[in-house]
Write a protein that holds these residues in place. Structure first.
Motif, PDB file in Angstrom:
ATOM      1  N   UNK A  94      40.920  39.300 -30.104  1.00 10.81           N
ATOM      2  CA  UNK A  94      42.276  39.461 -30.634  1.00 10.81           C
ATOM      3  C   UNK A  94      43.306  39.420 -29.504  1.00 10.81           C
ATOM      4  N   UNK A  95      43.008  40.100 -28.402  1.00 12.35           N
ATOM      5  CA  UNK A  95      43.922  40.108 -27.256  1.00 12.35           C
ATOM      6  C   UNK A  95      44.089  38.694 -26.712  1.00 12.35           C
ATOM      7  N   UNK A  96      42.989  37.992 -26.547  1.00 15.85           N
ATOM      8  CA  UNK A  96      43.041  36.646 -25.982  1.00 15.85           C
ATOM      9  C   UNK A  96      43.817  35.686 -26.892  1.00 15.85           C
ATOM     10  N   UNK A  97      43.579  35.764 -28.180  1.00 15.99           N
ATOM     11  CA  UNK A  97      44.265  34.873 -29.123  1.00 15.99           C
ATOM     12  C   UNK A  97      45.772  35.134 -29.098  1.00 15.99           C
ATOM     13  N   UNK A  98      46.160  36.403 -29.110  1.00 18.06           N
ATOM     14  CA  UNK A  98      47.583  36.741 -29.125  1.00 18.06           C
ATOM     15  C   UNK A  98      48.274  36.296 -27.842  1.00 18.06           C
ATOM     16  N   UNK A  99      47.626  36.466 -26.707  1.00 14.94           N
ATOM     17  CA  UNK A  99      48.236  36.071 -25.440  1.00 14.94           C
ATOM     18  C   UNK A  99      48.395  34.556 -25.352  1.00 14.94           C
ATOM     19  N   UNK A 100      47.374  33.827 -25.768  1.00 14.84           N
ATOM     20  CA  UNK A 100      47.464  32.360 -25.727  1.00 14.84           C
ATOM     21  C   UNK A 100      48.555  31.857 -26.666  1.00 14.84           C
ATOM     22  N   UNK A 101      48.694  32.505 -27.816  1.00 14.83           N
ATOM     23  CA  UNK A 101      49.726  32.091 -28.774  1.00 14.83           C
ATOM     24  C   UNK A 101      51.125  32.285 -28.204  1.00 14.83           C
ATOM     25  N   UNK A 102      51.268  33.269 -27.309  1.00 19.05           N
ATOM     26  CA  UNK A 102      52.572  33.531 -26.694  1.00 19.05           C
ATOM     27  C   UNK A 102      52.736  32.831 -25.350  1.00 19.05           C
ATOM     28  N   UNK A 103      51.716  32.068 -24.953  1.00 19.81           N
ATOM     29  CA  UNK A 103      51.778  31.358 -23.680  1.00 19.81           C
ATOM     30  C   UNK A 103      51.677  32.267 -22.475  1.00 19.81           C
ATOM     31  N   UNK A 104      51.058  33.415 -22.643  1.00 24.89           N
ATOM     32  CA  UNK A 104      50.909  34.364 -21.541  1.00 24.89           C
ATOM     33  C   UNK A 104      49.524  34.232 -20.908  1.00 24.89           C
ATOM     34  N   UNK A 105      49.396  34.583 -19.629  1.00 23.02           N
ATOM     35  CA  UNK A 105      48.088  34.505 -18.976  1.00 23.02           C
ATOM     36  C   UNK A 105      47.097  35.481 -19.600  1.00 23.02           C
TER      37      UNK A 105
END
Length: 365
Positions: A94-105
């Protein structure tokens, strides 16, 4: 004349009760102003960036732990360690998906499955933590709320085992691993989670009589179902707060600084507390104070990011809070000594490697 005197006496008694007894009772057992302040508080993470740092969160599958881990990740943590008795793969995803969706590392996320119902589980966590190059923030949110008395494999009531003994042991075993990353200007921080529940539980936390040779921790552990078990979460958190204050006093004298804090997330309806929906008084208290758990998670992250000046303090949303009144009395200081000494005896008997940690902690002045 007699009626006038009687009325005056009753009025004086009522005034005394309202002005003296009620404020005393509230300060000792039910700090309603504190609860109300937390209910309306909406803290956010104060640290702009955790770039280059490592954070470890126990109880990472819980309502607070999972959100705290997410907040660390959203603010640029480099390495995030998720620790729980259950597999945290879903939290990681969940953390990884949310960060990628926001363009964050996306940080390096390690998932460690640890059972803190046993000391062996705590030892396993320490062994895994020895592989970390740095550890800037250790946030110990793991805990249980037990409505019926059960014993752990170590022979302790389960709340005392997980919320106090195992959490305290993890803290001790992580102590040598705490090391700030090169870009972190503050000493590493280890944070315990404390609770309002300590206050109403305090009247059941008295020491055994001076003539008794009974262990204080055993007294807290050999409780019965009913009123005592209903207070067992608060009692176990009270023991942990005693331990945290003593540990902070000792780490303050280390050559290598480490900051020890206790953070209070406030109240929220979560899977841990939802059983209280069926209990009238706990439900009323929760309805007075409950808020979205994301705010409690932010308070915990801030507690685990505190400056060195916060060592030994209880941290709420925006400021520090005093220790409960009973802890500051002479009897509370004696209880703290008993908690520290009896926990040490238990740990050194069952976890040989903890002796080296105690050896590095200065004795009480």
């Amino acid at each position: 004349m007699a009626n006038t005197f009687l009325i005056g006496t009753i009025a004086a008694a009522v005034i005394s009760f309202v002005t003296l007894v009620i404020p005393w009772f509230l300060s000792e057992y039910f700090p309603v102003q504190l609860l109300w302040k937390q209910r309306n508080g909406q803290p956010t993470v104060r640290t702009a960036s955790y770039a280059g740092r490592t954070a470890l969160v126990t109880g990472a599958n819980g309502a607070y732990g999972s959100r705290a881990a997410t907040l660390f990740a959203q603010h640029g943590i480099a390495t995030l360690v998720l620790v729980d008795v259950q597999d945290c793969a879903a939290v990681q995803q969940k953390i990884e998906v949310e960060l990628r969706a926001k363009g964050k590392p996306v940080p390096t996320i390690l998932v460690w499955q640890i059972d803190m119902m046993t000391f062996a589980g705590c030892q396993k966590l320490a062994k895994l933590a020895s592989t970390l190059e740095t550890l800037d923030h250790a946030l110990l949110t793991a805990g249980i709320l037990a409505f019926n008395r059960r014993e752990s494999p170590e022979g302790w009531e389960t709340s005392v085992q997980v919320n106090f003994l195992s959490t305290a042991l993890v803290a001790l075993l992580l102590l040598p691993r705490l090391k700030a990353s090169p870009g972190n200007p503050e000493p590493p921080v280890l944070t315990f989670v404390t609770s309002f529940g300590i206050y109403p539980s305090s009247f059941t936390m008295g020491l055994p009589p001076p003539s008794s040779t009974k262990s204080y921790l055993r007294k807290m552990s050999t409780n019965r179902d009913g009123l005592e078990q209903g207070h067992q979460y608060g009692r176990s958190k009270g023991l942990l707060l005693y331990f945290a204050r003593e540990l902070a006093a000792r780490t303050a004298r280390l050559d290598r600084p480490v900051t020890i804090t206790s953070a209070d997330p406030g109240s929220a309806w979560t899977p841990l507390t939802n059983p209280n929906q069926s209990k009238l008084i706990p439900r009323l208290i929760m309805n007075i104070s409950a808020r979205d758990p994301i705010y409690g998670a932010a308070a915990l992250v801030n507690g685990a990011s505190a400056p060195a000046s916060a060592n030994g303090q209880i941290l709420h949303d925006f400021d520090t809070a005093a220790y409960p009144p009973f802890m500051n009395r002479r009897s509370g200081r004696r209880a703290q000594e008993r908690v520290w000494d009896e926990a040490r005896k238990e740990f050194e008997a069952k976890v040989p490697e903890v002796a080296a940690v105690y050896a590095m902690l200065p004795d009480e002045e």
